[in-house]
Design an enzyme around this catalytic site. Structure first.
Site, PDB file in Angstrom:
ATOM      1  CB  CYS A  40      22.127 -52.678  59.740  1.00  6.53           C
ATOM      2  SG  CYS A  40      20.932 -52.657  61.062  1.00  6.53           S
ATOM      3  CG  HIS A  41      23.615 -55.439  64.914  1.00  7.03           C
ATOM      4  ND1 HIS A  41      24.445 -56.354  65.512  1.00  7.03           N
ATOM      5  CD2 HIS A  41      24.132 -54.225  65.178  1.00  7.03           C
ATOM      6  CE1 HIS A  41      25.408 -55.722  66.141  1.00  7.03           C
ATOM      7  NE2 HIS A  41      25.244 -54.429  65.956  1.00  7.03           N
ATOM      8  CB  THR A  42      18.684 -56.849  60.330  1.00  4.65           C
ATOM      9  OG1 THR A  42      18.176 -56.164  61.449  1.00  4.65           O
ATOM     10  CG2 THR A  42      17.629 -57.780  59.844  1.00  4.65           C
ATOM     11  CG  HIS A  62      18.414 -53.201  56.067  1.00  9.90           C
ATOM     12  ND1 HIS A  62      19.336 -54.116  56.501  1.00  9.90           N
ATOM     13  CD2 HIS A  62      18.168 -52.386  57.125  1.00  9.90           C
ATOM     14  CE1 HIS A  62      19.622 -53.875  57.777  1.00  9.90           C
ATOM     15  NE2 HIS A  62      18.929 -52.824  58.171  1.00  9.90           N
ATOM     16  CD  GLU A  63      22.216 -48.172  57.997  1.00  5.93           C
ATOM     17  OE1 GLU A  63      21.524 -48.274  59.023  1.00  5.93           O
ATOM     18  OE2 GLU A  63      23.457 -48.229  58.015  1.00  5.93           O
ATOM     19  CB  CYS A  92       1.261 -48.031  49.429  1.00  8.38           C
ATOM     20  SG  CYS A  92      -0.155 -48.354  50.523  1.00  8.38           S
ATOM     21  CB  CYS A  95      -2.309 -50.429  52.510  1.00 11.02           C
ATOM     22  SG  CYS A  95      -1.199 -49.823  53.800  1.00 11.02           S
ATOM     23  CB  CYS A  98      -0.808 -46.009  54.240  1.00  7.89           C
ATOM     24  SG  CYS A  98       0.851 -46.685  53.968  1.00  7.89           S
ATOM     25  CB  CYS A 106       3.166 -49.534  54.192  1.00  9.58           C
ATOM     26  SG  CYS A 106       2.573 -49.762  52.507  1.00  9.58           S
ATOM     27  NE  ARG A 110       2.992 -57.962  57.559  1.00  5.09           N
ATOM     28  CZ  ARG A 110       2.690 -59.235  57.704  1.00  5.09           C
ATOM     29  NH1 ARG A 110       2.106 -59.883  56.717  1.00  5.09           N
ATOM     30  NH2 ARG A 110       2.979 -59.876  58.809  1.00  5.09           N
ATOM     31  CB  CYS A 169      18.504 -48.966  58.855  1.00  4.61           C
ATOM     32  SG  CYS A 169      17.921 -50.022  60.228  1.00  4.61           S
ATOM     33  NE  ARG A 370      24.505 -48.822  60.544  1.00  3.23           N
ATOM     34  CZ  ARG A 370      23.895 -49.469  61.548  1.00  3.23           C
ATOM     35  NH1 ARG A 370      24.580 -49.962  62.564  1.00  3.23           N
ATOM     36  NH2 ARG A 370      22.584 -49.646  61.520  1.00  3.23           N
TER      37      ARG A 370
HETATM   38  P1  NAD Z   1      25.077 -52.389  68.578  1.00  3.57           P
HETATM   39  O1  NAD Z   1      25.641 -53.740  68.747  1.00  3.57           O
HETATM   40  O2  NAD Z   1      25.850 -51.369  67.810  1.00  3.57           O
HETATM   41  O3  NAD Z   1      24.775 -51.770  70.009  1.00  3.57           O
HETATM   42  C1  NAD Z   1      24.298 -52.495  71.086  1.00  3.57           C
HETATM   43  C2  NAD Z   1      24.907 -51.898  72.356  1.00  3.57           C
HETATM   44  O4  NAD Z   1      24.282 -52.504  73.485  1.00  3.57           O
HETATM   45  C3  NAD Z   1      26.420 -52.125  72.489  1.00  3.57           C
HETATM   46  O5  NAD Z   1      27.072 -50.900  72.754  1.00  3.57           O
HETATM   47  C4  NAD Z   1      26.519 -53.094  73.667  1.00  3.57           C
HETATM   48  O6  NAD Z   1      27.700 -52.888  74.438  1.00  3.57           O
HETATM   49  C5  NAD Z   1      25.273 -52.731  74.464  1.00  3.57           C
HETATM   50  N1  NAD Z   1      24.796 -53.811  75.345  1.00  3.57           N
HETATM   51  C6  NAD Z   1      24.763 -55.148  75.107  1.00  3.57           C
HETATM   52  N2  NAD Z   1      24.253 -55.809  76.167  1.00  3.57           N
HETATM   53  C7  NAD Z   1      23.951 -54.883  77.096  1.00  3.57           C
HETATM   54  C8  NAD Z   1      23.405 -54.932  78.415  1.00  3.57           C
HETATM   55  N3  NAD Z   1      23.079 -56.099  78.975  1.00  3.57           N
HETATM   56  N4  NAD Z   1      23.213 -53.770  79.076  1.00  3.57           N
HETATM   57  C9  NAD Z   1      23.568 -52.591  78.522  1.00  3.57           C
HETATM   58  N5  NAD Z   1      24.110 -52.474  77.273  1.00  3.57           N
HETATM   59  C10 NAD Z   1      24.296 -53.603  76.584  1.00  3.57           C
HETATM   60  O7  NAD Z   1      23.631 -52.567  67.922  1.00  3.57           O
HETATM   61  P2  NAD Z   1      22.729 -51.452  67.188  1.00  3.57           P
HETATM   62  O8  NAD Z   1      23.111 -51.336  65.774  1.00  3.57           O
HETATM   63  O9  NAD Z   1      22.725 -50.219  67.998  1.00  3.57           O
HETATM   64  O10 NAD Z   1      21.291 -52.167  67.242  1.00  3.57           O
HETATM   65  C11 NAD Z   1      20.633 -52.330  68.461  1.00  3.57           C
HETATM   66  C12 NAD Z   1      19.368 -53.153  68.282  1.00  3.57           C
HETATM   67  O11 NAD Z   1      18.400 -52.419  67.530  1.00  3.57           O
HETATM   68  C13 NAD Z   1      19.563 -54.472  67.531  1.00  3.57           C
HETATM   69  O12 NAD Z   1      18.808 -55.464  68.200  1.00  3.57           O
HETATM   70  C14 NAD Z   1      18.961 -54.178  66.173  1.00  3.57           C
HETATM   71  O13 NAD Z   1      18.514 -55.339  65.525  1.00  3.57           O
HETATM   72  C15 NAD Z   1      17.829 -53.268  66.557  1.00  3.57           C
HETATM   73  N6  NAD Z   1      17.207 -52.458  65.488  1.00  3.57           N
HETATM   74  C16 NAD Z   1      15.854 -52.334  65.495  1.00  3.57           C
HETATM   75  C17 NAD Z   1      15.200 -51.587  64.531  1.00  3.57           C
HETATM   76  C18 NAD Z   1      13.711 -51.397  64.569  1.00  3.57           C
HETATM   77  O14 NAD Z   1      13.155 -50.872  63.609  1.00  3.57           O
HETATM   78  N7  NAD Z   1      13.034 -51.788  65.627  1.00  3.57           N
HETATM   79  C19 NAD Z   1      15.958 -50.973  63.514  1.00  3.57           C
HETATM   80  C20 NAD Z   1      17.334 -51.103  63.539  1.00  3.57           C
HETATM   81  C21 NAD Z   1      17.964 -51.843  64.530  1.00  3.57           C
HETATM   82  C1  022 Z   2      16.443 -53.189  60.812  1.00  7.45           C
HETATM   83  N1  022 Z   2      15.785 -53.930  61.713  1.00  7.45           N
HETATM   84  C2  022 Z   2      16.670 -54.349  62.629  1.00  7.45           C
HETATM   85  C3  022 Z   2      17.870 -53.839  62.285  1.00  7.45           C
HETATM   86  N2  022 Z   2      17.714 -53.125  61.156  1.00  7.45           N
HETATM   87  C4  022 Z   2      14.428 -54.216  61.681  1.00  7.45           C
HETATM   88  C5  022 Z   2      14.015 -55.525  61.611  1.00  7.45           C
HETATM   89  C6  022 Z   2      12.663 -55.821  61.622  1.00  7.45           C
HETATM   90  C7  022 Z   2      11.718 -54.805  61.684  1.00  7.45           C
HETATM   91  C8  022 Z   2      12.146 -53.488  61.716  1.00  7.45           C
HETATM   92  C9  022 Z   2      13.503 -53.199  61.718  1.00  7.45           C
HETATM   93  C10 022 Z   2      10.334 -55.107  61.748  1.00  7.45           C
HETATM   94  C11 022 Z   2       9.490 -54.783  62.782  1.00  7.45           C
HETATM   95  C12 022 Z   2       8.222 -55.272  62.452  1.00  7.45           C
HETATM   96  C13 022 Z   2       8.321 -55.880  61.229  1.00  7.45           C
HETATM   97  N3  022 Z   2       9.616 -55.797  60.790  1.00  7.45           N
HETATM   98  C14 022 Z   2       7.193 -56.518  60.504  1.00  7.45           C
HETATM   99  C15 022 Z   2       6.552 -55.544  59.585  1.00  7.45           C
HETATM  100  C16 022 Z   2       5.219 -56.075  59.041  1.00  7.45           C
HETATM  101  O1  022 Z   2       4.902 -57.233  59.257  1.00  7.45           O
HETATM  102  O2  022 Z   2       4.543 -55.271  58.410  1.00  7.45           O
HETATM  103  C17 022 Z   2      10.078 -56.305  59.576  1.00  7.45           C
HETATM  104  C18 022 Z   2      10.269 -55.461  58.488  1.00  7.45           C
HETATM  105  C19 022 Z   2      10.740 -55.965  57.256  1.00  7.45           C
HETATM  106  C20 022 Z   2      10.995 -57.329  57.126  1.00  7.45           C
HETATM  107  C21 022 Z   2      10.804 -58.163  58.219  1.00  7.45           C
HETATM  108  C22 022 Z   2      10.350 -57.659  59.435  1.00  7.45           C
HETATM  109  C23 022 Z   2      11.463 -57.873  55.820  1.00  7.45           C
HETATM  110  O3  022 Z   2      11.447 -57.206  54.827  1.00  7.45           O
HETATM  111  N4  022 Z   2      11.923 -59.094  55.755  1.00  7.45           N
HETATM  112  C24 022 Z   2      10.005 -53.984  58.587  1.00  7.45           C
HETATM  113 ZN    ZN Z   3      19.057 -52.022  60.071  1.00 12.01          ZN
END
Ligand code: NAD
Ligand code: 022
Ligand code: ZN
Length: 375
Positions: A40-42, A62-63, A92, A95, A98, A106, A110, A169, A370
């Site tokens: 994954c991207h992270t 993480h996936e 958990c 906490c 939760c 949770c 953390r 994820c 993926r």
């Molecule tokens: P990805 O790279 O597979 O997809 C991103 C898409 O966005 C691509 O298709 C790209 O062409 C498009 N894009 C880029 N710039 C753009 C723009 N200006 N306008 C329109 N489209 C545009 O990435 P992903 O795996 O789908 O992840 C997306 C995001 O989600 C990442 O930032 C990732 O870190 C985040 N994420 C967050 C969580 C969370 O819990 N909040 C969990 C997982 C991933």
């Molecule tokens: C997963 N992410 C992006 C791509 N794949 C992602 C990254 C960060 C978070 C969630 C998904 C996130 C959002 C908010 C937090 N995190 C903070 C959670 C908290 O403080 O309780 C986050 C998480 C884990 C970690 C860091 C940031 C870590 O284990 N290092 C859920």
């Molecule tokens: Zn992820």
């Protein structure tokens, strides 16, 4: 014991697959044999060195999905042989977070999770007697890993681990953002910005929720057919729109006698703060909700005029799709087994652990939805 793992020895380097030492599970912990792990991207963000909280050396990933091989003292919720998905957001059930029922974040482990260690403050991994950090509490780029039992979801043993690892994820984040965070209702209109591994799962979540109009927005024209495959009804390529993208989207979502347009729900799945603003401003005045899923780079800021919020738009963020892992992840696995959601076509590449760096290359070049490493 010894196990094979892809180790990130330093920022900016490629992963090295080596034999590492892994200590067995202590009280409240379980040892898991990982069978598959998505990339994954992270993982790439941390490996690049751009993540200020990144620790090295570390075992990223993480996936994952795997099988419990050993449980530590006092563990009653899991036993050897159970099929499981590691959780970077634990549950958990004790906490304040939760118990609040208002968040999935949770707090039980953390601080130690952020420090790359187990809840007792130590690491189970080492290499030539040098400590290796855990990552996001999971470290799924190892054939065996150790997790606290509160960070492990027990799932249907009939489910294919090489597919359901994605629920660890991407799938849960996208589908959960729709069902838990936005709570989209049937008949709604929605716009999804960014049709990658997350955005496509938002689209299938919207289809599951019964949304009427699902607009996908991506600068990559190849994403049109990808979106349609999972329920997108309209595609917009910003580079092909003349004039203002927000105005174009607002116009597309005008319905009936309503003089104002804008979607009921919008989702940022890009991590680009400019896109986050466009997502907010293209949701409907009075009731539109915009959900930030994308994770922006360190130090980035979002902006809009307060007027956008004063006129009733809601800006929300979501982590892990608002899912409570031990409760929700097994249900999502069941939905997959029942054919309610799809995973297989999104896994565009698989490779053995030895070729894990290829998965990062594919991701950097936007060639994969993926990639999954198989052990
Ligand atoms: P990805 O790279 O597979 O997809 C991103 C898409 O966005 C691509 O298709 C790209 O062409 C498009 N894009 C880029 N710039 C753009 C723009 N200006 N306008 C329109 N489209 C545009 O990435 P992903 O795996 O789908 O992840 C997306 C995001 O989600 C990442 O930032 C990732 O870190 C985040 N994420 C967050 C969580 C969370 O819990 N909040 C969990 C997982 C991933
Ligand atoms: C997963 N992410 C992006 C791509 N794949 C992602 C990254 C960060 C978070 C969630 C998904 C996130 C959002 C908010 C937090 N995190 C903070 C959670 C908290 O403080 O309780 C986050 C998480 C884990 C970690 C860091 C940031 C870590 O284990 N290092 C859920
Ligand atoms: Zn992820």
């Amino acid at each position: 014991m010894k196990t094979r793992a892809a180790v990130a020895f330093a920022a900016g380097q490629r992963l090295e697959v080596v034999e590492v030492d892994l200590e067995g599970p202590k009280a409240g912990e379980v040892l898991i044999e990982i069978k598959a792990s998505g990339v994954c991207h992270t993982d790439a963000y941390t490996l690049s060195g751009a993540d200020p909280e990144g620790l090295f050396p570390a075992i990223l990933g993480h996936e994952g999905a795997g099988v419990v091989r050993e449980v530590g003292a006092g563990v009653t919720s899991l036993k050897p042989g159970d099929h499981v998905i590691p959780l970077y957001t634990p549950e958990c059930r004790q906490c304040p977070s939760c118990l609040s029922r208002k968040t999935n974040l949770c707090t039980a482990i953390r601080s130690t999770q952020g420090q790359g260690v187990m809840p007792d403050g130590t690491s189970r991994f080492s290499y030539r007697s040098q400590k290796i950090h855990h990552y996001m509490g999971c470290s799924t780029f190892a054939n065996h890993t150790v997790l606290p039992d509160i960070a492990v979801a027990k799932v249907d043993p009939a489910a294919p681990l090489d597919k359901i690892c994605y629920i660890g994820c991407g799938v849960t984040t996208g589908v959960g953002a729709v069902l838990n965070t936005a709570q989209v209702e049937a008949g709604a209109t929605a716009i999804v910005f960014g049709l990658g591994g997350i955005g496509l799962n938002v689209i299938q979540g919207l289809r599951l929720a019964g949304a009427d109009m699902i607009i996908g927005v991506d600068i990559n024209p190849d994403k049109k057919s990808w979106g349609e495959r999972f329920g997108m009804t309209h595609f917009v390529n910003p580079t092909a729109v003349e004039g203002d993208l927000v105005a174009h989207l607002v116009n597309m979502t005008k319905r009936g006698a309503d003089q104002f347009g804008g979607a009921d729900y919008t989702f940022d799945c890009t991590g680009n703060v400019k896109v986050m603003r466009m997502a907010l401003e293209s949701c409907h005045r009075g009731w539109g909700q915009s959900i930030i899923i994308g994770v922006a780079g360190a130090g980035q800021e979002i902006a809009t005029r307060p007027f956008q919020l004063v006129t009733g738009r809601v800006w929300k963020g979501t982590a892990f799709g608002g899912a409570r892992g031990r409760t929700d992840v097994p249900r999502i696995v069941d939905w997959y087994m029942a054919g309610k959601i799809e995973i297989d076509p999104m896994i565009t590449h698989t490779m053995p652990l030895a070729e894990i760096n290829t998965a990062f290359d594919l991701m950097h070049h936007g060639q994969s939805i993926r990639a999954v490493v198989l052990f």
